[in-house]
Scaffold this active site. Structure first.
Site, mmCIF file in Angstrom:
data_model
loop_
_atom_site.group_PDB
_atom_site.id
_atom_site.type_symbol
_atom_site.label_atom_id
_atom_site.label_comp_id
_atom_site.label_asym_id
_atom_site.label_seq_id
_atom_site.Cartn_x
_atom_site.Cartn_y
_atom_site.Cartn_z
ATOM 1 N N CYS A 101 0.852 -1.190 0.000
ATOM 2 C CA CYS A 101 0.000 0.000 0.000
ATOM 3 C C CYS A 101 0.888 1.240 0.000
ATOM 4 C CB CYS A 101 -0.887 -0.025 1.243
ATOM 5 S SG CYS A 101 -1.665 1.551 1.611
ATOM 6 N N CYS A 105 -3.434 7.522 -1.879
ATOM 7 C CA CYS A 105 -4.744 7.632 -2.556
ATOM 8 C C CYS A 105 -5.811 8.255 -1.667
ATOM 9 C CB CYS A 105 -5.246 6.267 -2.985
ATOM 10 S SG CYS A 105 -3.963 5.126 -3.396
ATOM 11 N N THR A 192 -4.320 4.963 7.079
ATOM 12 C CA THR A 192 -3.244 4.562 6.172
ATOM 13 C C THR A 192 -2.249 5.695 5.965
ATOM 14 O OG1 THR A 192 -4.782 3.107 5.045
ATOM 15 C CG2 THR A 192 -2.838 3.746 3.821
ATOM 16 N N GLU A 258 -0.536 1.765 9.296
ATOM 17 C CA GLU A 258 -1.799 2.376 9.680
ATOM 18 C C GLU A 258 -1.631 2.880 11.115
ATOM 19 O OE1 GLU A 258 -1.764 -0.847 8.468
ATOM 20 O OE2 GLU A 258 -2.228 -0.154 6.448
ATOM 21 N N HIS A 293 -12.578 5.829 -3.430
ATOM 22 C CA HIS A 293 -11.576 4.978 -2.797
ATOM 23 C C HIS A 293 -11.739 3.526 -3.228
ATOM 24 C CE1 HIS A 293 -8.165 4.580 -0.378
ATOM 25 N NE2 HIS A 293 -8.725 3.869 0.582
ATOM 26 N N TYR A 297 -8.748 0.910 -5.288
ATOM 27 C CA TYR A 297 -8.257 -0.442 -5.038
ATOM 28 C C TYR A 297 -7.730 -1.116 -6.305
ATOM 29 C CZ TYR A 297 -8.797 -0.442 -0.075
ATOM 30 O OH TYR A 297 -8.603 -0.170 1.263
ATOM 31 N N CYS A 299 -4.897 -0.560 -6.836
ATOM 32 C CA CYS A 299 -3.573 -0.891 -6.275
ATOM 33 C C CYS A 299 -3.398 -2.388 -6.117
ATOM 34 C CB CYS A 299 -3.400 -0.202 -4.927
ATOM 35 S SG CYS A 299 -4.601 -0.730 -3.676
ATOM 36 N N GLU A 447 -6.984 -5.599 4.373
ATOM 37 C CA GLU A 447 -7.422 -4.294 3.894
ATOM 38 C C GLU A 447 -8.297 -4.433 2.647
ATOM 39 O OE1 GLU A 447 -4.577 -1.528 2.311
ATOM 40 O OE2 GLU A 447 -5.419 0.068 3.543
HETATM 41 FE FE1 SF4 Z 1 -3.231 1.884 0.010
HETATM 42 FE FE2 SF4 Z 1 -4.541 0.887 -2.068
HETATM 43 FE FE3 SF4 Z 1 -5.845 2.342 -0.179
HETATM 44 FE FE4 SF4 Z 1 -4.116 3.459 -1.938
HETATM 45 S S1 SF4 Z 1 -6.101 2.474 -2.385
HETATM 46 S S2 SF4 Z 1 -4.257 3.880 0.233
HETATM 47 S S3 SF4 Z 1 -2.562 1.891 -2.098
HETATM 48 S S4 SF4 Z 1 -4.856 0.340 0.042
HETATM 49 FE FE FE Z 2 -7.632 2.078 2.026
#
Ligand code: SF4
Ligand code: FE
Length: 488
Positions: A101, A105, A192, A258, A293, A297, A299, A447
């Site tokens: 992570c 974001c 985060t 976190e 958000h 994801y 990510c 997560e």
């Molecule tokens: Fe982390 Fe993914 Fe959330 Fe971005 S979207 S803060 S990389 S978990």
């Molecule tokens: Fe998150």
């Protein structure tokens, strides 16, 4: 051009903050150099570094709609579907580059959600939140700041609304109004990248009713404002980062963190407040932030790329890559991972323009995407562990491999192919362990389940957003119920 920080400048900017950080019961005087926190700083730093690479410039930067200058995409307000698409692609890119992570974001998603809600509150109430917000946004863009978007309150007794909680601080709320601002108390959980952030942006966590209007507040503060304390959460295998060796960490450079952020009578000036008791807009702010958000994801697709690459590599090191069941498992992993990619691309390409000009993702498809994310990474992780074999969890430590007495036995018995050093095998197994059981499993698995809303939150949105009447109508028409073709 506004200032686009590089990784080094970002690191130096964090050193100037005076954060109150605690971990393992002690105050962390220097979070930037702490061996457990530093990998998470490195991951955020990657969002700065890649913005300077010509090959990633198109994904990593955007044009500010306020100043017309080039800004890091994490500070951008999406001006088109193309912006939304690039956001999804940027998420995959950074997930793949860091294997964890990268934290930035949440701030981008908070800024975009607030650009919409501040505009809509003003339209109804004649307030000036949007003007304030744009001024704040310009400050963030000009200084290329990392913002921690903070939504999740600790919530106390789930059966009670905020104003009925025995302890009123279970939800962030105003405790005092002053001529120049307000004083707030409360906390935000699971934050985060909190201690890697220059700013913290607070939003309400649930729909607020009139009785809860003291809780319907949104504002932004510098992360080192007096009265804010950060308590870092433990991660599985976290202390491996402080052992002074590299192999057992799995991911050499990167990680996430976190924190619980406690606000103990913190002063917020009026110019930093973007919602104040307009409780009827809390739902919109929560749902739009959640939709953005859930798109973010993307990510997990990038982390999936890393895990699939690691699985293929260990199969090759073991000499098992031509076994048909291994090939089939790799196909399955790719199918799941690319299906996730379809979701974050789809919600972006079906995005629309809000009255304020900001582009919002398709909310239904963003929820579908995140719902898939609550499942597929677990399935991909299972297949990775299947391919990796039991050695992933029985492998002795790096120190044992280096031991003058027993190292030779480990070298001998964990050898596979002649041309593959045993150390390579250790390294790739530790990476798979890191993502599926270790520190990075916090981001890749749990997560994926609960971040940006637990599965049930998406199911509620799916139920609300699906047009069921239209579906019933087409079914009835096709079989003759609607058109009067039936017998009775
Ligand atoms: Fe982390 Fe993914 Fe959330 Fe971005 S979207 S803060 S990389 S978990
Ligand atoms: Fe998150």
């Amino acid at each position: 051009m506004s200032k686009l920080m590089n990784a080094k400048e970002y690191e130096e900017s964090l050193r100037k903050l005076n954060l109150q950080v605690y971990m393992f019961g002690k105050k962390v005087e220097n979070p930037v150099d702490d061996p457990i926190i530093r990998p998470s700083m490195n991951a955020v730093a990657a969002t700065y570094e890649l913005a300077h690479r010509p090959e990633y410039e198109d994904l990593m930067t955007a044009t500010s709609h306020i100043t017309g200058k080039k800004v890091n995409r994490f500070c951008n307000i999406h001006q088109s579907r193309d912006d939304l698409l690039k956001k999804s692609k940027m998420g995959r890119l950074l997930g793949a580059k860091t294997g964890c992570c990268f934290q930035r974001c949440v701030g981008m998603d908070a800024l975009n959600a607030l650009s919409i809600t501040t505009f809509d509150i003003d339209a109804k109430h004649g307030t000036e939140y949007n003007k304030r917000f744009l001024k704040y946004l310009e400050y963030v863009q000009e200084n290329d700041l990392t913002c921690d978007g903070a939504m999740t309150d600790t919530k106390g007794d789930r059966s009670l609304p905020p104003h009925k909680q025995p302890d009123p601080d279970m939800f962030m709320h105003v405790v005092e109004e002053k001529p120049d601002g307000i004083v707030v108390c409360g906390s935000k959980a699971h934050q985060t990248g909190a201690v890697n952030s220059h700013e913290i942006i607070i939003m309400p966590t649930i729909t607020m009713r009139e009785e809860d209007k003291d809780y319907a507040i949104s504002f932004a503060l510098p992360s080192d404002t007096e009265g804010i304390t950060y308590i870092i959460g433990r991660q599985s295998c976290d202390t491996r980062k402080s052992e002074g060796m590299t192999i057992d960490r799995g991911n050499m450079h990167y990680g996430g963190h976190e924190a619980l952020c406690v606000f103990d009578h913190v002063f917020v000036p009026w110019e930093r407040i973007f919602m104040y008791k307009e409780y009827e807009f809390s739902t919109q702010l929560v749902e739009n932030f959640a939709a953005y958000h859930r798109q973010s994801y993307a990510c997990k697709v990038g982390v999936g790329d890393v895990l699939i690459g690691a699985s293929q590599t260990i199969a090759e090191y073991n000499g098992a890559e031509r076994a048909s069941h291994v090939k089939d498992k790799i196909v399955e992993m790719n199918h799941l991972n690319e299906t996730l990619y379809c979701g974050c691309i789809a919600c972006a390409s079906e995005g629309h323009k809000e009255p304020c000009g900001t582009y919002l993702v398709d909310v239904l498809l963003a929820n579908i995407h995140k719902h898939n994310v609550t499942r597929f990474p677990y399935q991909i992780a299972r297949l990775a562990q299947d391919i990796a074999g039991g050695l992933m969890v029985t492998l002795p430590s790096e120190a044992d491999f280096k031991s003058p007495e027993i190292g030779k036995w480990l070298e001998k018995y964990y050898k596979t192919k002649e041309d593959i050093p045993t150390e390579y095998r250790m390294r790739i197994l530790r990476l798979i362990e890191n993502i599926t059981l270790g520190t990075a499993a916090v981001g890749y698995l749990t997560e994926s389940m609960h971040g940006a809303g637990s599965p049930q939150a998406q199911r509620i949105m799916i139920t609300r957003l699906i047009n069921m009447n239209e579906k019933k109508q087409i079914a009835k028409e096709l079989c003759g119920i609607e058109k009067g073709d039936h017998l009775s």
